[in-house]
Design an enzyme around this catalytic site. Structure first.
Site, mmCIF file in Angstrom:
data_model
loop_
_atom_site.group_PDB
_atom_site.id
_atom_site.type_symbol
_atom_site.label_atom_id
_atom_site.label_comp_id
_atom_site.label_asym_id
_atom_site.label_seq_id
_atom_site.Cartn_x
_atom_site.Cartn_y
_atom_site.Cartn_z
ATOM 1 N N TYR A 72 1.183 -1.373 -0.448
ATOM 2 C CA TYR A 72 0.174 0.011 0.241
ATOM 3 C C TYR A 72 1.111 0.966 0.747
ATOM 4 C CZ TYR A 72 -4.337 -3.274 0.811
ATOM 5 O OH TYR A 72 -5.261 -4.003 0.895
ATOM 6 N N GLU A 73 0.224 2.334 -0.255
ATOM 7 C CA GLU A 73 1.715 3.592 -0.793
ATOM 8 C C GLU A 73 1.947 4.205 -0.060
ATOM 9 O OE1 GLU A 73 -1.494 5.463 -3.310
ATOM 10 O OE2 GLU A 73 -3.250 6.787 -2.159
ATOM 11 N N SER A 74 0.854 4.136 1.448
ATOM 12 C CA SER A 74 1.292 4.396 2.973
ATOM 13 C C SER A 74 2.910 3.576 3.499
ATOM 14 C CB SER A 74 -0.141 3.912 3.997
ATOM 15 O OG SER A 74 0.457 2.587 3.347
#
Lengths: 264, 233
Positions: free
Chosen positions: B49-51
């Site tokens: 995930y881009e987090s």
């Protein structure tokens, strides 16, 4: 060494009208209480910088604090629109909002360049998109070694960065862990910084994977327990997904938002 | 067991991840399908995930791309600059899994606005997020999008991301790019859907492959896993 201050004093001293302000925290550790204090103190004409404006900037924009928004994704995560941001862009309410729009990779690299003391960052990004047509801070650059055409984005150098962290010690050394986003880069890129924390402890026990910002790169620390709610602070409290859903109806029309603002 | 068109889409998208090592996951429909894949055919798939959460194993669906559960269950949690620069940009991720508000026949995606004027949009949408670089830098891109004329448009109002070469999984079937022109062509239909249905749900003159495959209905195992996942979330 960072100074220990109250939240009200920290905002009063460090955030001025017309400043470029970055409140960072990628879903996690969003400095919500600091945002509310900026609204209470009636700051105006701010350039708000943040990858994901989230509720905190929806509130600042709706309250009329912002002149411009520099961002990469302006939605209510998993819920839908940020209605105050939309109302400002679509209908100039409560005032017009200038947009400077990037992708996440572009924004992250702009902070890296700022933290690195470089004028710009290079990435392989934005290819074929319409973003460069509308955003002056996206430009092609040719690699001097390979000839590859890449994308340059200028450094972000906010006047002030505001972040929320789990804890600090009395000397202002700050420790945060979990999803750490771009907070280290934002603090190092900014001229001044304010860190709100859940607690101040005698000693920062080492934690695997934690980021530590030494007190000598932080301007001020304020103890604000719960300062990231309704986002979350890993190890302290969970994300209040219900409030993110509730915000959709609170923010949807001007009257209910204005009522919310009156109670802040 | 009966199923809905949305369930068929999610099951088909989860099946598409078989054989992949890593998947960069967008929120919404793609995240549901990627998490279903992990519970069914692809238990070892690394969800990114881009987090900055790499190898996340959430027990329930995250509402955002940065829920605490993702960090707690991940193999590694890295900063946002790192996830884009070290992990996505060099092309080491197998599949980018995205959705779209508008999509044209060349898989150009709009998530920025509706209307002709950038400065005064009719509807302002969230914007780019991680999508432009996810679409450009993953080895392969799969779009999970409900098919209707509002979404499948002749011209997107804004090109936010270019997913050229992407393969599209919808609630009606699947589209794949023509190897010569790149135009999306209908290649597969889900059970109970016919070609005119797909054409009626498409805002351009949809081309249809010489042979259109038929999706296998969802199995009881797939449906149970999907419903448990949604019920827990």
């Amino acid at each position: 060494m960072a100074e220990l201050v109250s939240l009200a004093d920290g905002i009063a001293t460090l955030v001025g009208d017309g400043d470029t302000v970055a409140l960072e925290g990628f879903t996690h550790l969003i400095p919500m209480a600091a945002g509310h204090e900026i609204i209470r103190q009636g700051r105006r004409d701010l350039t708000l910088v943040r990858m994901t404006p989230d509720l905190v900037y929806d509130q600042l924009i709706g309250a009329g604090c912002a002149r411009k928004l520099v961002f990469s994704w302006g939605g209510n995560p998993g819920v839908g629109s940020l209605h105050r941001l939309r109302d400002a862009v679509e209908h100039d309410w409560p005032r017009p909002l200038e947009l400077e729009e990037h992708s996440h990779a572009g924004m992250a690299n702009r902070y890296v360049a700022g933290a690195s003391g470089l004028p710009f960052a290079v990435l392989r990004g934005y290819r074929g998109t319409d973003l460069a047509k509308h955003t002056a801070t996206i430009a092609p650059v040719t690699c001097p070694f390979t000839g590859e055409v890449l994308t340059a984005v200028p450094a972000l150098r906010p006047d002030v960065a505001v972040i929320h962290a789990q804890r600090a010690d009395a000397r202002g050394n700050v420790q945060l862990w979990g999803i750490t986003g771009v907070q280290k880069e934002a603090v190092l890129a900014a001229r001044r910084s304010l860190v709100t924390v859940e607690e101040v402890v005698d000693r920062l026990d080492p934690r695997p994977g934690a980021t530590v910002l030494p007190g000598w790169v932080v301007t001020a620390v304020a103890v604000v327990p719960g300062g990231a709610r309704p986002s979350y602070a890993q190890g302290y409290y969970d994300r209040d997904n219900g409030y993110y859903r509730d915000w959709d109806s609170i923010s949807r029309d001007r009257a209910s938002f204005t009522a919310w603002l009156g109670e802040l | 067991m009966r199923w809905t068109a949305d369930e068929m889409m999610t099951v088909a998208a989860a099946r598409a991840l078989v054989g992949r090592t890593s998947c960069f996951v967008g929120i919404g429909l793609p995240s549901t399908a990627a998490n279903l894949a992990k519970r069914t055919a692809c238990p070892d798939l690394a969800l990114i995930y881009e987090s900055g959460t790499i190898g996340a194993r959430p027990t329930r669906l995250p509402l955002s791309i940065g829920d605490g559960e993702l960090a707690e269950t991940a193999d590694a949690v890295v900063s946002v600059p790192e996830v884009f620069n070290y992990w996505l940009q060099p092309g080491r991720v197998d599949v980018g899994f995205l959705s779209a508000a508008q999509l044209d026949r060349y898989a150009r995606i709009n998530t920025t606005l509706i209307g002709p004027d950038y400065r005064h949009p009719k509807v302002r949408l969230p914007g780019a997020g991680g999508a432009p670089e996810i679409a450009a830098s993953c080895r392969e891109v799969i779009l999970v999008v409900r098919q209707n004329p509002r979404t499948f448009v002749d011209r997107v109002d804004f090109v936010t991301s270019v997913a050229a070469g992407a393969w599209v999984i919808t609630d009606l079937g699947e589209l794949a790019p023509d190897p010569d022109t790149g135009e999306l062509v209908l290649t597969r239909l889900h059970p109970g859907v016919c070609v005119p249905d797909a054409r009626a749900a498409t805002g351009w003159d949809l081309r249809v492959a010489a042979t259109v495959a038929r999706t296998e209905p969802p199995t009881g195992t797939e449906l149970s896993a999907l419903r448990e996942l949604l019920a827990a979330s």
